[in-house]
Write a protein that holds these residues in place. Sequence first.
Motif, PDB file in Angstrom:
ATOM      1  N   LYS A  17       0.693  -1.067  -0.045  1.00  0.00           N
ATOM      2  CA  LYS A  17       0.051   0.065   0.085  1.00  0.00           C
ATOM      3  C   LYS A  17       0.668   1.199  -0.029  1.00  0.00           C
ATOM      4  CE  LYS A  17      -3.547   2.186   2.720  1.00  0.00           C
ATOM      5  NZ  LYS A  17      -2.880   3.059   3.791  1.00  0.00           N
ATOM      6  N   GLU A  18       1.848   1.348   0.749  1.00  0.00           N
ATOM      7  CA  GLU A  18       2.771   2.529   0.855  1.00  0.00           C
ATOM      8  C   GLU A  18       3.603   2.512  -0.409  1.00  0.00           C
ATOM      9  OE1 GLU A  18       5.863   2.131   3.886  1.00  0.00           O
ATOM     10  OE2 GLU A  18       4.284   1.752   5.399  1.00  0.00           O
ATOM     11  N   LEU A  19       3.737   1.446  -1.180  1.00  0.00           N
ATOM     12  CA  LEU A  19       4.243   1.709  -2.591  1.00  0.00           C
ATOM     13  C   LEU A  19       3.492   2.207  -3.313  1.00  0.00           C
ATOM     14  CD1 LEU A  19       6.579   1.174  -4.855  1.00  0.00           C
ATOM     15  CD2 LEU A  19       5.748  -1.291  -5.048  1.00  0.00           C
ATOM     16  N   GLU A  20       2.152   1.977  -3.497  1.00  0.00           N
ATOM     17  CA  GLU A  20       1.158   2.571  -4.499  1.00  0.00           C
ATOM     18  C   GLU A  20       1.112   4.198  -3.940  1.00  0.00           C
ATOM     19  OE1 GLU A  20      -0.502   2.835  -7.131  1.00  0.00           O
ATOM     20  OE2 GLU A  20      -2.004   3.971  -6.475  1.00  0.00           O
ATOM     21  N   GLU A  21       1.095   4.395  -2.609  1.00  0.00           N
ATOM     22  CA  GLU A  21       1.008   5.889  -2.416  1.00  0.00           C
ATOM     23  C   GLU A  21       2.223   6.499  -2.558  1.00  0.00           C
ATOM     24  OE1 GLU A  21      -1.531   4.686   1.601  1.00  0.00           O
ATOM     25  OE2 GLU A  21       0.375   5.386   1.995  1.00  0.00           O
ATOM     26  N   ALA A  22       3.229   5.986  -2.738  1.00  0.00           N
ATOM     27  CA  ALA A  22       4.614   6.597  -3.230  1.00  0.00           C
ATOM     28  C   ALA A  22       4.616   6.929  -4.550  1.00  0.00           C
ATOM     29  CB  ALA A  22       5.633   5.683  -2.744  1.00  0.00           C
ATOM     30  N   VAL A  23       4.258   6.011  -5.282  1.00  0.00           N
ATOM     31  CA  VAL A  23       4.189   5.983  -6.778  1.00  0.00           C
ATOM     32  C   VAL A  23       3.255   7.381  -7.260  1.00  0.00           C
ATOM     33  CG1 VAL A  23       3.779   5.129  -9.199  1.00  0.00           C
ATOM     34  CG2 VAL A  23       4.496   3.922  -7.160  1.00  0.00           C
ATOM     35  N   GLY A  24       2.099   7.396  -6.326  1.00  0.00           N
ATOM     36  CA  GLY A  24       1.055   8.523  -6.587  1.00  0.00           C
ATOM     37  C   GLY A  24       1.760   9.796  -6.073  1.00  0.00           C
ATOM     38  N   ALA A  25       2.454   9.720  -5.037  1.00  0.00           N
ATOM     39  CA  ALA A  25       2.761  11.031  -4.441  1.00  0.00           C
ATOM     40  C   ALA A  25       4.122  11.492  -5.298  1.00  0.00           C
ATOM     41  CB  ALA A  25       3.488  10.825  -3.178  1.00  0.00           C
ATOM     42  N   ALA A  26       4.429  10.867  -6.418  1.00  0.00           N
ATOM     43  CA  ALA A  26       5.696  11.252  -7.190  1.00  0.00           C
ATOM     44  C   ALA A  26       5.093  12.318  -8.174  1.00  0.00           C
ATOM     45  CB  ALA A  26       6.407  10.039  -7.860  1.00  0.00           C
ATOM     46  N   LEU A  27       3.830  12.367  -8.584  1.00  0.00           N
ATOM     47  CA  LEU A  27       3.327  13.191  -9.499  1.00  0.00           C
ATOM     48  C   LEU A  27       3.630  14.592  -9.242  1.00  0.00           C
ATOM     49  CD1 LEU A  27       1.784  13.067 -12.315  1.00  0.00           C
ATOM     50  CD2 LEU A  27      -0.240  13.320 -11.199  1.00  0.00           C
ATOM     51  N   PRO A  28       3.183  15.147  -8.130  1.00  0.00           N
ATOM     52  CA  PRO A  28       3.633  16.486  -7.922  1.00  0.00           C
ATOM     53  C   PRO A  28       5.100  16.808  -8.219  1.00  0.00           C
ATOM     54  CG  PRO A  28       2.723  15.765  -5.866  1.00  0.00           C
ATOM     55  CD  PRO A  28       2.515  14.502  -6.936  1.00  0.00           C
ATOM     56  N   VAL A  29       6.096  15.901  -7.870  1.00  0.00           N
ATOM     57  CA  VAL A  29       7.380  16.071  -7.847  1.00  0.00           C
ATOM     58  C   VAL A  29       7.914  16.011  -9.415  1.00  0.00           C
ATOM     59  CG1 VAL A  29       9.600  15.162  -7.225  1.00  0.00           C
ATOM     60  CG2 VAL A  29       7.817  15.021  -5.724  1.00  0.00           C
ATOM     61  N   ILE A  30       7.114  15.244 -10.033  1.00  0.00           N
ATOM     62  CA  ILE A  30       7.404  15.105 -11.560  1.00  0.00           C
ATOM     63  C   ILE A  30       7.190  16.526 -12.055  1.00  0.00           C
ATOM     64  CG2 ILE A  30       6.403  13.889 -13.604  1.00  0.00           C
ATOM     65  CD1 ILE A  30       6.172  11.301 -12.005  1.00  0.00           C
TER      66      ILE A  30
END
Lengths: 372, 295
Positions: free
Chosen positions: A220-233
């Motif tokens: 679950k943390e991995l999915e959250e991390a992938v999603g949270a990358a969007l603003p950084v991208i």
Amino acid sequence: MVKKIAEGSHAVAEVVRLLNPDVLAMYPITPSTHIPERLSDFESDGELDGTIIRVDSEFSAMSALVGASATGVRTYTATSSQGLALMHEVLFVASAMRLPIVITVVNRALSAPLNIFNDWQDSISERDSGWIQMYGEDSQEVADLMVQAYRIAEDKRVLLPVMVCMDGFFLSHTYDVIDVPEDLKGFVPPYKPEHAYLDPKRPQTQGAWAMQEPYFELRKELEEAVGAALPVIKEVHDEFAKVFGRSYGGGAIDVYGEGDTVVVSMGSVCTNLKVLADRLGFQVVRVRCYRPFPAEDVKKALEGKKAVAVFEKDVAYGTGHGALYNDVRACTTGKAVNFIVGLGGLDVPINALEKMCGEIDAMNDGETRWQR
Amino acid sequence: MSSEVISSGHSACAGCGEIIGERMVLEALGKDVIVCQATGCMEITTTPYPRTAFKVPWLHVTFENAASAASGIVEADRKLGRNTTVVAIGGDGGMMDIGVRALSGVMERGHDLMLVVTDNEAYMNTGIQRSSGTPKYAATTTTPAGSVVPGKREWKKSISRIAIAHGIPYVATASIGFPEDLVAKVKKAQGIKGPKLLHIYTPCPVGWGYDSSKTVYYAKKIVETGLWPLYEIENGKLTISQRPTFAPLEEYFTGQKRYKHIKPEHIKEVSERVKAGWKELEKQEKAGVDLMLLP
Ligand SMILES: Cc1ncc(C[n+]2csc(CCOP(=O)(O)OP(=O)(O)O)c2C)c(N)n1
Ligand code: SF4
Ligand SMILES: [Mg+2]
């Protein structure tokens, strides 16, 4: 910066040299091979700091990079098609272990039948691996994405591996005027991991197994991390634009033109779609960042539109559509249609695209057409 | 069983020969080490998240890539300006079968790595299935002894010969029944630059079906029978570490359920192989081992 005429693969290799990965793993497969060949030239001429491991397979390439990245250094490899498929098992390990490995995927069809030409089935098939996936429209963007990729991957808010995808042959083997940076202007600071290292002075166990509860939590943390990358991208795209003077419409999607009908696609086919957008009066939404999928951005772009048509070079077998269509479909309740094009490198000439664009109005919602 | 490198509380079975082997190797190497472990019993029994039995840096990636992941570790380590001993360690399955490509690759490329095979002659972690390290006639869950087929049909593969064919500087066999020999070989290997391979015999009470107090007995007995020769090959020079007394094979086979069905004619066949094998070994001790300098 100097503009020069360069092959797409060579531009990537030059940028990789500047990014200075410590460990590079190499295994040849068409159409990605020109990248390791050019990096090997650099090494032989004493122009590459990193250590190249000429591995026995792509499976070992990704394995060696996991070992090197887990030790705490910057890593790189390039591959295509069967090579990426062979890495499959290790890709899932790399993302879950939060190792910021960067690879260039030079997109090529998957066997069978064996086919060396371009489509996206290789990287699309890894869409659920927990990697960030970015697709470049031209070689300039791919080169620039390489720079952005390391910044994104190594950002403490992200710490995930990144695939930079470029269309095989169409980009990798064609020459273009490319502004290859000669200096990264401090845009990508050295990699100094605080989360993953193998150091006898600070012993760490990496790659433990987990029972159901911690496993579930970590996934679950991995999915959250992938999603949270969007603003950084997006942030990295905007900052890159400021420093290097090149913008790609946005970090996640690139919206081009105006119109009630929207055409969604990725990669090099978008250049012709943009020409047609001017001619026929529709809008192009080019997805740059496919994973994490920028659903909110796509939703906003599709709001109040008459229809959306998704053009793609992959199939989500058993769904009747391509994978990109399925993602876009979830972003709109309006009419959406799908064109599967260019599988196995089948040419997608602009007149064929024009004909397809002319069919959108007459198509039913949910319909898929295969370009022949 | 607690030590400087592996703490107590791991869940290896009572009498597990493999964890004894792993501990002996790591204790001999000291703390300036990075371990890369293949999937298998030694991984599962030591590292249930979020706990770990390892007091040294340790990485597990997959079943078949310990050697290639270790090649990445060692090259990264050197880039960081260190000279850490990097060990790739795995079972007979992980190193001799599914990981043999990775193992061959790192030996051919000459990485400065310790390669350790802890051989319990089957895939124990998944419930005692056959591997290329399983000896002829041993019963496993995928080579059961039935009314027609007497267990495994093929001979055990020699991973040390495969290693030597790569022209690497050091290859040795060892058994946990001879700890001093084992430790001396580990220390010698550590001092040699390049790839070096240690093939260690590590009995498994669960997989072989013997009483867990007998692990050291079997680890000694097999060497005495000559079925597990102890030797080292340094730059092509083969030295026998211990001459067997050629104790009767029955003393080794008896008490192991995996050999319960074995018949005198099978034992005779194995014993002939032991004789022929030793003739060959002694010849090579005199003449040196072909380093395969040409294809
Ligand atoms: C690609 C892959 N195939 C199969 C497995 C299942 N598997 C895990 S451990 C193992 C056997 C390990 O055997 P060995 O290497 O001899 O180690 P042991 O458990 O005997 O110590 C197998 C088959 C796996 N993890 N990965
Ligand atoms: S099954 Fe065998 S190898 Fe595995 S932990 Fe138990 S004794 Fe050790
Ligand atoms: Mg085993």
